[in-house]
Design a protein around this motif. Structure first.
Motif, short mmCIF file in Angstrom:
data_model
loop_
_atom_site.label_atom_id
_atom_site.label_comp_id
_atom_site.label_asym_id
_atom_site.label_seq_id
_atom_site.Cartn_x
_atom_site.Cartn_y
_atom_site.Cartn_z
N TYR A 48 49.11 40.32 48.61
CA TYR A 48 47.83 40.23 49.32
C TYR A 48 47.92 40.95 50.67
O TYR A 48 47.03 41.71 51.04
CB TYR A 48 47.43 38.76 49.51
CG TYR A 48 46.08 38.60 50.18
CD1 TYR A 48 44.92 38.66 49.42
CD2 TYR A 48 45.97 38.42 51.55
CE1 TYR A 48 43.68 38.53 50.02
CE2 TYR A 48 44.73 38.29 52.16
CZ TYR A 48 43.59 38.35 51.38
OH TYR A 48 42.36 38.23 51.98
N ASP A 49 49.00 40.69 51.40
CA ASP A 49 49.18 41.34 52.71
C ASP A 49 49.24 42.86 52.58
O ASP A 49 48.69 43.58 53.42
CB ASP A 49 50.46 40.84 53.39
CG ASP A 49 50.28 39.48 54.04
OD1 ASP A 49 49.13 39.00 54.13
OD2 ASP A 49 51.30 38.91 54.47
N SER A 51 47.73 44.72 50.52
CA SER A 51 46.42 45.30 50.23
C SER A 51 45.35 44.90 51.25
O SER A 51 44.21 45.33 51.15
CB SER A 51 45.96 44.90 48.83
OG SER A 51 45.83 43.52 48.72
N HIS A 52 45.72 44.05 52.23
CA HIS A 52 44.76 43.62 53.25
C HIS A 52 45.35 43.73 54.66
O HIS A 52 45.63 42.72 55.30
CB HIS A 52 44.33 42.17 52.99
CG HIS A 52 43.53 41.99 51.76
ND1 HIS A 52 44.10 41.85 50.51
CD2 HIS A 52 42.20 41.95 51.57
CE1 HIS A 52 43.15 41.71 49.61
NE2 HIS A 52 41.98 41.77 50.22
N MET A 54 45.40 44.02 58.60
CA MET A 54 44.46 43.47 59.57
C MET A 54 44.88 43.85 60.98
O MET A 54 45.99 43.52 61.40
CB MET A 54 44.45 41.94 59.42
CG MET A 54 43.56 41.22 60.37
SD MET A 54 43.69 39.45 60.00
CE MET A 54 42.58 38.82 61.21
N GLU A 123 46.84 40.30 56.44
CA GLU A 123 45.82 39.29 56.73
C GLU A 123 46.21 37.88 56.27
O GLU A 123 46.02 36.91 57.00
CB GLU A 123 44.49 39.69 56.07
CG GLU A 123 43.38 38.70 56.35
CD GLU A 123 42.07 39.08 55.70
OE1 GLU A 123 41.11 38.31 55.87
OE2 GLU A 123 41.99 40.13 55.03
#
Length: 149
Positions: A48-49, A51-52, A54, A123
């Motif tokens: 997840y991190d 691909s996201h 922040m 994120e």
């Protein structure tokens, strides 16, 4: 007067249901939850991190060289270098990607106390940082740049 056999059968059925429920809860507590907590969640959070990304802006309170260590299931381990950044508003952040014993001091010197930096973090890890700090996990900085914001 109720039939004794029927009442006893109902009691046995309830006891069997209760015992199976307890066994299932124990299975989740002892087997499923640890597998999720130690294997599935960290992998999913990392994906997840990735691909996201922040961007966040933080004021640096300190930056210092640190070390990491790991160990495989076979008992083989390794150690590496990292930069530990303490910030106001963002908590503890880490840089370990691309850090080695030859460049760790140079990267630490790039951070000035009181200066604000725009950092790129994952994120998921950033939003869960207050929970993850309980298990000594900090957001990983992917990129950083001094800013006047």
């Amino acid at each position: 007067m109720p039939n004794t056999e029927t009442r006893l059968g109902t009691d046995v059925g309830r006891r069997v249901f209760r015992n199976r429920t307890i066994a299932l809860l124990l299975l989740f507590l002892v087997v499923v939850f640890p597998i999720l907590a130690f294997f599935v969640v960290p992998i999913a959070l990392g994906v997840y991190d990735d691909s996201h990304p922040m961007p966040v802006t933080c004021a640096v309170e300190s930056a210092k060289a640190g070390s990491t260590s790991s160990r495989s299931l076979k008992g083989v381990g390794s150690s590496g270098s990292q930069v530990v950044i303490e910030t106001k508003g963002c908590g503890r952040l880490l840089i370990d990607s691309g850090i080695n014993k030859d460049n760790v001091d140079r990267v630490v010197d790039e951070f000035k106390v009181g200066q604000r930096y725009r950092v790129i973090v994952g994120e998921g890890t950033y939003r869960l940082r207050s929970v993850l700090q309980l298990v000594k996990v900090a957001p990983d900085v992917r990129d950083f740049k001094a800013t006047q914001e």
